[in-house]
Design a protein around this motif. Structure first.
Motif, PDB file in Angstrom:
ATOM      1  N   ILE A 123      36.573  45.433  -8.107  1.00 39.88           N
ATOM      2  CA  ILE A 123      37.610  46.023  -7.253  1.00 39.88           C
ATOM      3  C   ILE A 123      36.980  47.067  -6.339  1.00 39.88           C
ATOM      4  O   ILE A 123      35.850  47.503  -6.566  1.00 39.88           O
ATOM      5  N   THR A 124      37.743  47.473  -5.314  1.00 41.30           N
ATOM      6  CA  THR A 124      37.298  48.557  -4.439  1.00 41.30           C
ATOM      7  C   THR A 124      38.285  49.717  -4.456  1.00 41.30           C
ATOM      8  O   THR A 124      37.988  50.794  -3.968  1.00 41.30           O
ATOM      9  N   GLN A 125      39.474  49.483  -5.005  1.00 41.43           N
ATOM     10  CA  GLN A 125      40.482  50.540  -5.119  1.00 41.43           C
ATOM     11  C   GLN A 125      41.422  50.186  -6.270  1.00 41.43           C
ATOM     12  O   GLN A 125      41.353  49.080  -6.804  1.00 41.43           O
TER      13      GLN A 125
ATOM     14  N   GLN B 119      36.064  60.227 -13.947  1.00 42.88           N
ATOM     15  CA  GLN B 119      35.848  61.517 -14.612  1.00 42.88           C
ATOM     16  C   GLN B 119      36.450  61.519 -16.013  1.00 42.88           C
ATOM     17  O   GLN B 119      35.828  62.001 -16.962  1.00 42.88           O
ATOM     18  N   ARG B 120      37.657  60.963 -16.136  1.00 41.38           N
ATOM     19  CA  ARG B 120      38.357  60.950 -17.427  1.00 41.38           C
ATOM     20  C   ARG B 120      37.549  60.223 -18.497  1.00 41.38           C
ATOM     21  O   ARG B 120      37.549  60.605 -19.666  1.00 41.38           O
ATOM     22  N   PHE B 121      36.839  59.164 -18.096  1.00 38.73           N
ATOM     23  CA  PHE B 121      36.109  58.352 -19.066  1.00 38.73           C
ATOM     24  C   PHE B 121      34.592  58.542 -18.994  1.00 38.73           C
ATOM     25  O   PHE B 121      33.838  57.781 -19.590  1.00 38.73           O
ATOM     26  N   ASN B 122      34.157  59.578 -18.256  1.00 38.85           N
ATOM     27  CA  ASN B 122      32.736  59.893 -18.141  1.00 38.85           C
ATOM     28  C   ASN B 122      31.928  58.694 -17.626  1.00 38.85           C
ATOM     29  O   ASN B 122      30.888  58.345 -18.183  1.00 38.85           O
ATOM     30  N   LYS B 123      32.458  58.058 -16.595  1.00 35.07           N
ATOM     31  CA  LYS B 123      31.814  56.928 -15.925  1.00 35.07           C
ATOM     32  C   LYS B 123      31.706  57.255 -14.443  1.00 35.07           C
ATOM     33  O   LYS B 123      32.273  58.227 -13.971  1.00 35.07           O
ATOM     34  N   THR B 124      30.995  56.420 -13.712  1.00 34.70           N
ATOM     35  CA  THR B 124      30.962  56.583 -12.260  1.00 34.70           C
ATOM     36  C   THR B 124      31.993  55.638 -11.643  1.00 34.70           C
ATOM     37  O   THR B 124      32.387  54.644 -12.262  1.00 34.70           O
ATOM     38  N   GLU B 125      32.404  55.970 -10.431  1.00 31.55           N
ATOM     39  CA  GLU B 125      33.323  55.089  -9.716  1.00 31.55           C
ATOM     40  C   GLU B 125      32.700  53.709  -9.557  1.00 31.55           C
ATOM     41  O   GLU B 125      33.375  52.690  -9.725  1.00 31.55           O
ATOM     42  N   SER B 126      31.413  53.683  -9.248  1.00 25.05           N
ATOM     43  CA  SER B 126      30.701  52.411  -9.055  1.00 25.05           C
ATOM     44  C   SER B 126      30.740  51.543 -10.304  1.00 25.05           C
ATOM     45  O   SER B 126      30.930  50.330 -10.216  1.00 25.05           O
ATOM     46  N   GLU B 127      30.545  52.158 -11.462  1.00 20.58           N
ATOM     47  CA  GLU B 127      30.583  51.387 -12.716  1.00 20.58           C
ATOM     48  C   GLU B 127      31.938  50.715 -12.897  1.00 20.58           C
ATOM     49  O   GLU B 127      32.011  49.537 -13.255  1.00 20.58           O
ATOM     50  N   ILE B 128      32.999  51.459 -12.650  1.00 20.71           N
ATOM     51  CA  ILE B 128      34.358  50.920 -12.822  1.00 20.71           C
ATOM     52  C   ILE B 128      34.641  49.846 -11.778  1.00 20.71           C
ATOM     53  O   ILE B 128      35.188  48.783 -12.102  1.00 20.71           O
ATOM     54  N   MET B 129      34.243  50.090 -10.532  1.00 23.17           N
ATOM     55  CA  MET B 129      34.485  49.114  -9.468  1.00 23.17           C
ATOM     56  C   MET B 129      33.728  47.805  -9.742  1.00 23.17           C
ATOM     57  O   MET B 129      34.306  46.721  -9.626  1.00 23.17           O
ATOM     58  N   GLU B 130      32.469  47.901 -10.113  1.00 28.97           N
ATOM     59  CA  GLU B 130      31.671  46.702 -10.380  1.00 28.97           C
ATOM     60  C   GLU B 130      32.185  45.942 -11.592  1.00 28.97           C
ATOM     61  O   GLU B 130      32.268  44.715 -11.579  1.00 28.97           O
ATOM     62  N   PHE B 131      32.547  46.660 -12.635  1.00 32.39           N
ATOM     63  CA  PHE B 131      33.018  46.035 -13.870  1.00 32.39           C
ATOM     64  C   PHE B 131      34.310  45.262 -13.635  1.00 32.39           C
ATOM     65  O   PHE B 131      34.529  44.209 -14.210  1.00 32.39           O
ATOM     66  N   ASN B 132      35.176  45.801 -12.772  1.00 33.06           N
ATOM     67  CA  ASN B 132      36.482  45.185 -12.504  1.00 33.06           C
ATOM     68  C   ASN B 132      36.519  44.360 -11.224  1.00 33.06           C
ATOM     69  O   ASN B 132      37.542  43.754 -10.907  1.00 33.06           O
TER      70      ASN B 132
END
Length: 95
Positions: A82-84, A67-80
């Motif tokens: 990670i799952t948590q 939310q802070r970076f106007n992204k989806t959780e999936s985008e952040i998880m896939e990019f890194n």
């Protein structure tokens, strides 16, 4: 972004991977080595994801960070890959 890391005395693969938030398999494959080859003085190529670097703060979770970076959780998880997230972890926010 590619970065060169010189292995320090008694530095282990786990230490290097945690420092740069990369997977050991990726690091080994990129450098065409095995973990036994990690020795002091070795120069390693590290592929650091391009994006905004973010250190996970107390009470952060993937939803709040997304939310802070106007992204989806999936985008952040896939990019890194990670799952948590955990406190103090370095993650990257995709551009």
């Amino acid at each position: 972004m590619l970065f060169i890391h010189k292995v320090k005395k008694q530095e282990k693969m786990r230490d290097i991977c945690m420092k740069y938030q990369v997977l050991s398999e990726d690091l080994l494959m990129l450098n065409n080595i095995t973990e036994e080859n990690i020795k002091e003085g070795l120069l390693l190529v590290i592929d650091i994801p391009e994006g905004k670097r973010y250190v996970v703060k107390p009470f952060d979770n993937l939803s709040k960070i997304a939310q802070r970076f106007n992204k989806t959780e999936s985008e952040i998880m896939e990019f890194n890959k990670i799952t948590q997230v955990f406190l103090g972890q370095i993650i990257y926010i995709p551009n």
